[in-house]
Enzyme design. Structure first.
Site, mmCIF file in Angstrom:
data_model
loop_
_atom_site.group_PDB
_atom_site.id
_atom_site.type_symbol
_atom_site.label_atom_id
_atom_site.label_comp_id
_atom_site.label_asym_id
_atom_site.label_seq_id
_atom_site.Cartn_x
_atom_site.Cartn_y
_atom_site.Cartn_z
ATOM 1 N N LYS A 14 0.850 -1.183 0.000
ATOM 2 C CA LYS A 14 0.000 0.000 0.000
ATOM 3 C C LYS A 14 0.890 1.240 0.000
ATOM 4 C CE LYS A 14 -3.708 2.075 2.837
ATOM 5 N NZ LYS A 14 -4.522 1.872 4.059
ATOM 6 N N SER A 54 -9.244 2.641 3.611
ATOM 7 C CA SER A 54 -8.290 3.297 2.741
ATOM 8 C C SER A 54 -7.433 2.335 1.921
ATOM 9 C CB SER A 54 -7.374 4.197 3.578
ATOM 10 O OG SER A 54 -6.593 3.440 4.482
ATOM 11 N N SER A 80 -9.805 0.345 7.669
ATOM 12 C CA SER A 80 -9.246 0.417 6.320
ATOM 13 C C SER A 80 -8.747 -0.895 5.736
ATOM 14 C CB SER A 80 -8.105 1.447 6.283
ATOM 15 O OG SER A 80 -8.619 2.734 6.488
#
Length: 472
Positions: free
Chosen positions: A75, A151, A175
């Protein structure tokens, strides 16, 4: 390696094929890159292409470790990778190049994972949808008009679209679990202190942590075995389990005391399909021999509001530090409107208010811990609804006044367990009438990640989801 062979294997399955000599690390990487070229233009999951350095790694000396040769994505928020930026989808950070791998990245690489890209995230990871101005929205492989969540929306879309079987993710308010629910994946938020954030600080008052989204429970468990290594100076520490997480995931738990609720913790109600998914999961647990009853944990909206104060203050501190590094303060031109709004709120938080918010968070943790004195597991809905359309939260034109209401209607049940620090996982146990995944959340006591994985593995075996694939 054919596309079908690649898509039919989870990460441990790919590692097994490579270890047996039925495929090479380079062949697995080329399969991942081919899949990325095919589907990423549709979903916009991967925003940083590191294929050249990954090819050099995969073609080099044979890699060791439980995931030797398996393609993997980081990520674009959290752990650093030497020689690359971690932009957090924010132009303030785009030019900051890491000199070294963070400890988590080093653990992933030591386990044999081949990192070939970074995935999309909302700016600074602040939203439960992935629609940053810097990179554009990530779309859900189940319905390209809908969000992949956030997220870790880029990570979840990449896994659901078949680019990788598992990808790094992080969770400060849901997230990992939110995008897992949106994209039909398994997503575990580990206990506080289970995965070190070193060399960074505690992350949003200890609310945030790293792990992965994956198609299978066993991949998540085995990757937690890789990542759960305390680092010197960590502010939190979770007691190690007596055996590997993978072993727990592969063995049914003894009969458990399970509470379930169809309540929404931070809004009025969840949608009927999500409520029915919770009830169906409770019935399945009962059939598997567990004691199940309906019970509501003592979670109130006032306690949840403490998270907003801590997060806003953290955003302000981070952006002030970024401004100091470049020699001028952050302005509205530097970040998105929601980010700047959080920044302004955070700068207005005084020391006493911050301490009172932490005390409220800790009080919630103690109250919920008392509830878990009566139960081993809580089952509730991950989200208030299936994946919402792209742009739904923001409105068109941008509607900040209605944003908070739509936000908490969508994600009413995840933030609480970042505050308490408990392990919580989203399981893809249901589908909506429209054919969208619905996540069911399984929550355990602090540090009992192994028990959550054990029940998740049992539910996966009883109601397999591996055959459900996004239609992209």
């Amino acid at each position: 390696m054919t596309e079908d062979e690649y898509l039919s294997s989870d990460a441990l399955g790919l590692a097994f094929l490579i270890a047996r000599g039925e495929a090479t690390a380079l062949e697995a990487l080329e399969a991942a890159l081919a899949r990325m070229a095919k589907v990423n233009p549709k979903v916009n999951a991967v925003t940083m292409d590191l294929s050249d350095r990954a090819r050099a790694e995969a073609a080099g000396a044979a890699r060791l470790g439980p995931f030797a040769g398996v393609p993997f994505l980081l990520k674009d928020l959290g752990p650093s990778l030497a020689g690359t930026s971690t932009t957090q989808s924010c132009k303030l950070y785009a030019g900051e190049i890491a000199e070294a791998d963070s400890p988590l990245t080093a653990l992933y690489r030591a386990a044999g994972l081949v990192i070939f890209g970074k995935t999309n995230t909302p700016e600074l990871g602040l939203e439960p949808v992935t629609e940053p101005a810097m990179f554009g929205p990530t779309r859900n492989p189940w319905d390209l008009a809908r969000t992949s969540g956030g997220s870790s929306g880029g990570a979840a879309a990449a896994v659901a679209a078949g680019i990788v079987p598992a990808a790094h993710a992080s969770d400060g308010g849901g997230s990992i679990r939110i995008p897992a629910a949106c994209c039909g994946l398994f997503g575990l938020k580990p206990s506080r202190g289970r995965v070190s954030a070193a060399p960074k600080d505690e992350g949003w008052g200890g609310f945030s942590c790293s792990h992965v989204v994956s198609r299978s429970v066993r991949d998540s468990a085995a990757l937690l075995d890789v990542a759960a290594r305390p680092q010197p100076g960590d502010p939190y520490w979770a007691e190690p389990p007596p055996r590997q997480f993978l072993a727990s995931a592969q063995e049914d738990p003894a009969p458990l005391r399970i509470a379930f609720t169809t309540r929404a913790f931070s809004t009025e109600a969840i949608e009927p399909a999500c409520a029915e998914a919770v009830r169906a999961a409770a019935r399945l647990c009962e059939r598997l021999g567990h004691y199940v009853e309906e019970a509501d944990p003592p979670i109130d909206r006032a306690s949840l509001a403490a998270a907003g104060i801590v997060i806003a203050a953290s955003v302000a501190a981070d952006l002030d530090a970024a401004g100091a590094r470049r020699g001028r303060p952050v302005t509205p031109d530097d970040v998105e409107p929601l980010t700047f709004s959080a920044y302004e709120r955070g700068r207005a938080v005084g020391g006493p208010a911050y301490i009172l918010a932490l005390r409220a968070a800790h009080a919630l943790g103690r109250a919920v811990a008392a509830f878990f004195g009566r139960y081993d597991i809580l089952i509730c809905s991950t989200l208030g609804s299936p994946a919402v359309p792209i742009g739904h939260l923001h409105g068109d034109p941008f509607d900040e006044a209605g944003y908070a209401r739509r936000l908490f209607d969508f994600m009413p049940n995840t933030q609480a367990f970042n505050i308490t620090g408990q392990p919580a996982a989203s399981l893809p146990l249901a589908m909506s009438p429209e054919g969208l995944p619905i996540g069911v959340q399984v929550v355990g006591r602090q540090a009992e990640d192994a028990l959550v994985l054990s029940l998740a593995g049992q539910l996966e075996r009883a109601a397999p989801w591996a055959g459900r694939r996004a239609p992209i």
